[in-house]
Design a protein around this motif. Structure first.
Motif, PDB file in Angstrom:
ATOM      1  N   ALA A  11       0.985  -1.122  -0.196  1.00 40.42           N
ATOM      2  CA  ALA A  11       0.166   0.042  -0.081  1.00 40.42           C
ATOM      3  C   ALA A  11       0.837   1.023  -0.103  1.00 40.42           C
ATOM      4  N   ARG A  12       2.347   1.546   0.698  1.00 43.52           N
ATOM      5  CA  ARG A  12       2.750   2.306   0.689  1.00 43.52           C
ATOM      6  C   ARG A  12       3.560   2.610  -0.672  1.00 43.52           C
ATOM      7  N   ASN A  13       3.917   1.706  -1.195  1.00 40.37           N
ATOM      8  CA  ASN A  13       4.048   1.645  -2.634  1.00 40.37           C
ATOM      9  C   ASN A  13       3.413   2.337  -3.638  1.00 40.37           C
ATOM     10  N   ALA A  14       2.352   1.896  -3.461  1.00 45.66           N
ATOM     11  CA  ALA A  14       1.175   2.009  -4.197  1.00 45.66           C
ATOM     12  C   ALA A  14       0.964   3.688  -4.060  1.00 45.66           C
ATOM     13  N   LEU A  15       0.713   4.191  -2.614  1.00 46.80           N
ATOM     14  CA  LEU A  15       0.485   5.221  -2.206  1.00 46.80           C
ATOM     15  C   LEU A  15       1.525   6.463  -2.629  1.00 46.80           C
ATOM     16  N   GLU A  16       2.871   5.702  -2.774  1.00 45.21           N
ATOM     17  CA  GLU A  16       4.249   6.605  -2.906  1.00 45.21           C
ATOM     18  C   GLU A  16       4.321   6.806  -4.731  1.00 45.21           C
ATOM     19  N   THR A  17       3.658   6.072  -5.468  1.00 42.30           N
ATOM     20  CA  THR A  17       3.677   6.005  -7.012  1.00 42.30           C
ATOM     21  C   THR A  17       2.799   7.152  -7.200  1.00 42.30           C
ATOM     22  N   TYR A  18       1.640   6.907  -6.452  1.00 38.50           N
ATOM     23  CA  TYR A  18       0.421   7.610  -6.754  1.00 38.50           C
ATOM     24  C   TYR A  18       0.531   9.620  -6.473  1.00 38.50           C
ATOM     25  N   LEU A  19       1.221   9.297  -5.607  1.00 38.51           N
ATOM     26  CA  LEU A  19       1.395  11.279  -5.314  1.00 38.51           C
ATOM     27  C   LEU A  19       2.692  11.437  -5.789  1.00 38.51           C
ATOM     28  N   ARG A  20       3.338  11.050  -6.389  1.00 32.17           N
ATOM     29  CA  ARG A  20       4.481  10.617  -7.639  1.00 32.17           C
ATOM     30  C   ARG A  20       4.345  11.255  -8.656  1.00 32.17           C
ATOM     31  N   GLU A  21       3.486  10.557  -9.300  1.00 32.61           N
ATOM     32  CA  GLU A  21       3.310  10.200 -11.222  1.00 32.61           C
ATOM     33  C   GLU A  21       1.422  11.035 -11.181  1.00 32.61           C
ATOM     34  N   SER A  22       0.861  10.735 -10.031  1.00 30.84           N
ATOM     35  CA  SER A  22      -1.040  10.892 -10.637  1.00 30.84           C
ATOM     36  C   SER A  22      -1.363  11.490 -10.147  1.00 30.84           C
ATOM     37  N   ARG A  23      -1.062  12.195  -9.104  1.00 34.44           N
ATOM     38  CA  ARG A  23      -1.633  13.159  -7.940  1.00 34.44           C
ATOM     39  C   ARG A  23      -2.397  14.607  -8.771  1.00 34.44           C
ATOM     40  N   GLY A  24      -0.892  14.956  -8.973  1.00 31.61           N
ATOM     41  CA  GLY A  24      -0.440  16.243  -9.276  1.00 31.61           C
ATOM     42  C   GLY A  24      -1.004  16.446  -9.872  1.00 31.61           C
ATOM     43  N   GLN A  25      -1.322  15.822 -11.080  1.00 32.28           N
ATOM     44  CA  GLN A  25      -2.040  16.150 -12.859  1.00 32.28           C
ATOM     45  C   GLN A  25      -3.514  15.748 -12.360  1.00 32.28           C
ATOM     46  N   LEU A  26      -4.229  14.935 -11.377  1.00 40.61           N
ATOM     47  CA  LEU A  26      -5.274  15.081 -10.844  1.00 40.61           C
ATOM     48  C   LEU A  26      -5.927  16.509 -10.448  1.00 40.61           C
ATOM     49  N   ALA A  27      -4.900  17.026  -9.125  1.00 36.48           N
ATOM     50  CA  ALA A  27      -5.356  18.414  -9.084  1.00 36.48           C
ATOM     51  C   ALA A  27      -5.045  19.606  -9.806  1.00 36.48           C
ATOM     52  N   GLY A  28      -3.869  19.614 -10.960  1.00 38.85           N
ATOM     53  CA  GLY A  28      -3.971  20.735 -11.705  1.00 38.85           C
ATOM     54  C   GLY A  28      -4.167  22.073 -11.318  1.00 38.85           C
TER      55      GLY A  28
END
Length: 137
Positions: free
Chosen positions: A24-41
């Motif tokens: 879960a930590r690995n998935a969360l870190e990947t999401y925060l690093r690679e996806s969340r910023g794009q979603l937040a815009g």
């Protein structure tokens, strides 16, 4: 995240501290690093961790729809809701030896009696506790 705990704010503005594992930590870190910023815009000030494709926090109804969608895709014929997942989480913790008070904390129950509902779910655990602790077992 480094300590393996998340702070979640849920229904009734209740705060819960929830442990999580390495995957879960690995998935969360990947999401925060690679996806969340794009979603937040342009919504950089958004404090919610998980965001919809529109950059907004998920609603209760949105989570419910997502669970229904993935349940159907997995071919699960039973009626599954977010509460079903919560109940399964608590039942698995109890079945694997987690203390009832710890489960109470994670679920955010004010009264231990509410958490005790989960104790009837696993007769095997009841038998094991009886065998281990009852003087005449």
């Amino acid at each position: 995240i480094d300590e393996g705990y998340l702070r979640c704010v849920g229904k009734g503005n209740k705060e819960r501290i929830v442990p999580f594992g390495a995957s879960a930590r690995n998935a969360l870190e990947t999401y925060l690093r690679e996806s969340r910023g794009q979603l937040a815009g342009k919504r950089e000030g958004e404090s919610a961790v998980f965001l919809t494709c529109r950059g907004r926090p998920f609603s209760r109804k949105g989570i419910w729809k997502m669970v229904k969608h993935h349940t159907a895709r997995a071919g699960i014929g039973k009626d599954v809701s977010p509460h079903t997942l919560r109940h399964s989480f608590a039942s698995h913790l109890l079945a694997n030896g987690a203390p009832l008070r710890v489960i109470q904390e994670m679920l955010g129950h004010a009264d231990i009696a509410t958490t005790q509902v989960y104790t009837h779910v696993d007769p095997g655990r009841l038998q094991a506790v009886h065998s281990r602790y009852h003087p005449r077992a």
